[in-house]
Design a protein around this motif. Structure first.
Motif, PDB file in Angstrom:
ATOM      1  N   ALA A  45      43.855  39.824  34.677  1.00 41.54           N
ATOM      2  CA  ALA A  45      42.848  38.460  34.908  1.00 41.54           C
ATOM      3  C   ALA A  45      41.207  39.118  34.352  1.00 41.54           C
ATOM      4  CB  ALA A  45      43.038  38.220  36.501  1.00 41.54           C
ATOM      5  N   VAL A  46      40.965  38.016  33.611  1.00 38.12           N
ATOM      6  CA  VAL A  46      39.534  38.235  33.157  1.00 38.12           C
ATOM      7  C   VAL A  46      38.483  36.931  33.413  1.00 38.12           C
ATOM      8  CG1 VAL A  46      38.160  38.864  30.931  1.00 38.12           C
ATOM      9  CG2 VAL A  46      40.724  39.590  31.149  1.00 38.12           C
ATOM     10  N   LEU A  47      37.483  37.274  33.932  1.00 36.50           N
ATOM     11  CA  LEU A  47      36.605  36.101  34.280  1.00 36.50           C
ATOM     12  C   LEU A  47      35.557  36.160  33.139  1.00 36.50           C
ATOM     13  CD1 LEU A  47      36.138  37.771  37.891  1.00 36.50           C
ATOM     14  CD2 LEU A  47      37.121  35.322  37.269  1.00 36.50           C
ATOM     15  N   TYR A  48      35.217  34.548  33.000  1.00 34.98           N
ATOM     16  CA  TYR A  48      34.130  34.089  31.940  1.00 34.98           C
ATOM     17  C   TYR A  48      33.438  33.035  32.655  1.00 34.98           C
ATOM     18  CZ  TYR A  48      37.594  36.160  28.554  1.00 34.98           C
ATOM     19  OH  TYR A  48      38.369  36.991  27.935  1.00 34.98           O
ATOM     20  N   ALA A  49      32.156  33.138  32.247  1.00 34.01           N
ATOM     21  CA  ALA A  49      31.084  32.185  32.804  1.00 34.01           C
ATOM     22  C   ALA A  49      30.156  32.091  31.807  1.00 34.01           C
ATOM     23  CB  ALA A  49      30.658  32.227  34.210  1.00 34.01           C
ATOM     24  N   GLU A  50      29.449  30.793  31.787  1.00 32.66           N
ATOM     25  CA  GLU A  50      28.164  30.801  31.116  1.00 32.66           C
ATOM     26  C   GLU A  50      26.933  31.347  31.899  1.00 32.66           C
ATOM     27  OE1 GLU A  50      25.717  29.577  27.727  1.00 32.66           O
ATOM     28  OE2 GLU A  50      28.015  29.346  28.090  1.00 32.66           O
ATOM     29  N   ASN A  51      27.003  31.257  33.138  1.00 38.59           N
ATOM     30  CA  ASN A  51      26.013  31.679  33.999  1.00 38.59           C
ATOM     31  C   ASN A  51      26.551  32.378  35.216  1.00 38.59           C
ATOM     32  OD1 ASN A  51      23.708  29.932  32.965  1.00 38.59           O
ATOM     33  ND2 ASN A  51      25.107  28.301  33.859  1.00 38.59           N
ATOM     34  N   PHE A  52      26.134  33.824  35.301  1.00 34.55           N
ATOM     35  CA  PHE A  52      26.743  34.825  36.223  1.00 34.55           C
ATOM     36  C   PHE A  52      25.638  36.072  36.249  1.00 34.55           C
ATOM     37  CE2 PHE A  52      28.104  35.610  31.801  1.00 34.55           C
ATOM     38  CZ  PHE A  52      27.763  37.054  31.858  1.00 34.55           C
ATOM     39  N   SER A  53      26.027  37.069  37.494  1.00 32.91           N
ATOM     40  CA  SER A  53      25.117  38.072  37.448  1.00 32.91           C
ATOM     41  C   SER A  53      25.706  39.325  36.455  1.00 32.91           C
ATOM     42  CB  SER A  53      25.292  38.346  39.067  1.00 32.91           C
ATOM     43  OG  SER A  53      24.672  39.639  39.163  1.00 32.91           O
ATOM     44  N   PRO A  54      24.594  39.730  35.841  1.00 35.61           N
ATOM     45  CA  PRO A  54      25.000  40.954  34.939  1.00 35.61           C
ATOM     46  C   PRO A  54      25.659  42.090  35.581  1.00 35.61           C
ATOM     47  CG  PRO A  54      22.562  40.709  35.160  1.00 35.61           C
ATOM     48  CD  PRO A  54      23.219  39.690  35.818  1.00 35.61           C
ATOM     49  N   ASP A  55      25.614  42.130  36.849  1.00 36.98           N
ATOM     50  CA  ASP A  55      26.103  43.305  37.739  1.00 36.98           C
ATOM     51  C   ASP A  55      27.529  42.775  38.009  1.00 36.98           C
ATOM     52  OD1 ASP A  55      23.666  44.260  38.012  1.00 36.98           O
ATOM     53  OD2 ASP A  55      23.207  43.251  39.829  1.00 36.98           O
ATOM     54  N   GLU A  56      28.314  41.898  37.674  1.00 39.22           N
ATOM     55  CA  GLU A  56      29.524  41.377  37.744  1.00 39.22           C
ATOM     56  C   GLU A  56      30.370  41.814  36.600  1.00 39.22           C
ATOM     57  OE1 GLU A  56      30.781  40.932  40.803  1.00 39.22           O
ATOM     58  OE2 GLU A  56      29.229  40.087  42.059  1.00 39.22           O
ATOM     59  N   ASP A  57      31.570  41.897  36.914  1.00 38.25           N
ATOM     60  CA  ASP A  57      32.606  42.115  35.800  1.00 38.25           C
ATOM     61  C   ASP A  57      32.873  40.755  35.350  1.00 38.25           C
ATOM     62  OD1 ASP A  57      34.331  43.245  33.945  1.00 38.25           O
ATOM     63  OD2 ASP A  57      35.914  43.388  35.498  1.00 38.25           O
ATOM     64  N   ILE A  58      32.141  40.109  34.637  1.00 37.99           N
ATOM     65  CA  ILE A  58      32.193  38.904  34.136  1.00 37.99           C
ATOM     66  C   ILE A  58      31.661  38.791  32.642  1.00 37.99           C
ATOM     67  CG2 ILE A  58      31.825  36.416  34.127  1.00 37.99           C
ATOM     68  CD1 ILE A  58      31.214  36.682  37.279  1.00 37.99           C
ATOM     69  N   ARG A  59      32.509  38.128  31.799  1.00 36.52           N
ATOM     70  CA  ARG A  59      32.252  38.092  30.216  1.00 36.52           C
ATOM     71  C   ARG A  59      31.642  36.749  29.904  1.00 36.52           C
ATOM     72  NH1 ARG A  59      37.748  40.877  27.744  1.00 36.52           N
ATOM     73  NH2 ARG A  59      37.886  42.879  29.392  1.00 36.52           N
ATOM     74  N   PRO A  60      30.806  36.777  29.098  1.00 40.16           N
ATOM     75  CA  PRO A  60      30.107  35.568  28.458  1.00 40.16           C
ATOM     76  C   PRO A  60      31.516  34.471  28.235  1.00 40.16           C
ATOM     77  CG  PRO A  60      28.876  37.453  27.413  1.00 40.16           C
ATOM     78  CD  PRO A  60      30.248  37.821  28.057  1.00 40.16           C
ATOM     79  N   LEU A  61      30.933  33.091  28.660  1.00 37.17           N
ATOM     80  CA  LEU A  61      32.016  32.265  28.347  1.00 37.17           C
ATOM     81  C   LEU A  61      32.296  32.130  26.751  1.00 37.17           C
ATOM     82  CD1 LEU A  61      32.056  28.687  29.894  1.00 37.17           C
ATOM     83  CD2 LEU A  61      32.282  28.916  27.186  1.00 37.17           C
ATOM     84  N   ALA A  62      31.472  32.431  25.588  1.00 36.76           N
ATOM     85  CA  ALA A  62      31.870  32.407  24.479  1.00 36.76           C
ATOM     86  C   ALA A  62      32.857  33.443  24.121  1.00 36.76           C
ATOM     87  CB  ALA A  62      30.573  32.555  23.548  1.00 36.76           C
ATOM     88  N   ASP A  63      33.156  34.450  24.718  1.00 34.86           N
ATOM     89  CA  ASP A  63      34.017  35.412  24.244  1.00 34.86           C
ATOM     90  C   ASP A  63      35.406  35.151  24.639  1.00 34.86           C
ATOM     91  OD1 ASP A  63      31.640  37.069  24.053  1.00 34.86           O
ATOM     92  OD2 ASP A  63      32.398  38.428  25.661  1.00 34.86           O
TER      93      ASP A  63
END
Length: 365
Positions: A45-63
């Motif tokens: 499971a991979v998370l993507y968002a436009e706006n998020f904390s850089p400390d979280e395991d989240i990738r830029p939405l564009a990815d």
């Protein structure tokens, strides 16, 4: 299907996308919970968002557009205008849309023109939902709003999976209660939620002012985020009503503090004019606390007959009397407790993740 059902797993990764993913935000918390549910079952499971904390395991939405394979499943959260919505609806994989609901623009007309525009344009994006394989919503009420805006090719409302926007039937058990900076009082009412105009906190304070005259020992705790201007305005209302010393505003508190307040309170109260689900009411059911609320369709869908309804046709004084009479009626409180037990059982499949697994299976049979 449950997380323990080993007979089926997605063929590829589940790519969870939302415009914003933040801790301590309802949508963000839900995204993290879905990811945790799937990872515990061995699913990528991979998370993507436009706006998020850089400390979280989240990738830029564009990815998500370069990393998604045909065997994957897109799990997209729709809650406001999203410039990426159309492109996401065309990804070459199985696609699930979860609609959190969008607050009607009329609630922001006088106070927040920027948000008014965002929600208006978001509602206008509903036709794009036709391109998804599975539609989900946080309630039947919200599902009807989605279908209403999809146009003539929309499916029946019954085809939308209604799923609570929160996971963890026992999620409060592992949270340790922490001291809450609220005066000790024989009776405590609790509000949890944002301080936005449509949440009805103004109405709540008016009711509480009348309740305070009936009950000299009652206190009100208001827990929720909002702008400094909103907080100051509400504090002014409390002062003008003569109850400032009996109302405590709390912001940016931990789950431990919120748990302590639920455990201390004699009831949760909401005068919200629009909800998609109302997680605080579900939490009140889980923590076995009475609920007082407006007859908002989504709140009633969550609480059922376990809530004491504050009728729209009554004035603030009558609603205060209803609250006071209920809190003094042990037989009524016992009946409400029995109803809460039934509501917990009804909410259990969604809170345990069964509907999430059902949606994944429908998207990728």
């Amino acid at each position: 299907m449950t997380a323990s059902d080993a007979s089926w797993r997605p063929q590829g990764a589940v790519r969870i996308v939302a415009r914003d993913i933040w801790r301590r935000d309802a949508i963000g918390n839900f995204c993290f919970q879905i990811a945790d549910l799937l990872r515990a079952a061995g699913v990528e499971a991979v998370l993507y968002a436009e706006n998020f904390s850089p400390d979280e395991d989240i990738r830029p939405l564009a990815d998500v557009f370069t990393q998604t394979a045909p065997a994957d499943i897109l799990f997209y959260h729709f809650s406001i205008e999203d410039p990426a919505f159309e492109a996401l609806s065309q990804l070459a994989c199985a696609r699930i849309l979860y609609f959190h609901g969008i607050t009607p623009a009329r609630f922001f007309t006088d106070s927040d023109p920027h948000t008014e525009g965002l929600v208006s344009r978001g509602l206008n994006q509903r036709p794009l939902a036709r391109h998804f394989d599975v539609l989900m919503a946080n309630s039947r009420t919200t599902a009807a709003c989605l279908i209403e805006g999809m146009g003539p090719e929309a499916p029946a409302v019954e085809q939308v999976l209604a799923c609570p926007p929160v996971l963890g039937l026992n999620r409060w058990q592992n949270i340790v209660a922490e001291p809450a900076d609220v005066p000790q009082s024989p009776r405590l009412l609790l509000y949890v939620g944002r301080l936005s105009p449509h949440k009805g906190v103004d109405d709540l304070l008016e009711i509480f002012a009348h309740l305070a005259r009936l009950d000299p020992d009652v206190h009100l705790a208001i827990v929720g985020g909002g702008s400094a201007e909103q907080l100051a305005r509400l504090a002014d209302i409390a002062r003008g009503a003569g109850v400032a010393e009996r109302v405590t505003f709390l912001q940016n508190v931990t789950d431990g503090v919120i748990k302590a307040l639920y455990e201390r309170c004699d009831g949760l109260i909401s005068c919200s004019q629009h909800e998609g689900f109302c997680v605080p009411i579900a939490d009140a059911m889980l923590l076995d606390r009475p609920v007082f609320c407006r007859p908002d369709p989504a709140m009633l869908e969550v609480a059922g007959d376990a809530a004491v309804i504050l009728p729209d046709g009554q004035d603030a004084q009558a609603k205060a009397r209803l609250i006071a009479d209920t809190l003094a009626d042990t037989a009524r409180l016992s009946a409400l407790a029995a109803s809460r037990q039934a509501r917990r059982a009804a909410l259990a499949p969604g809170l345990e993740g069964a509907i999430i697994w059902q949606a994944l299976r429908q998207a990728q049979p």
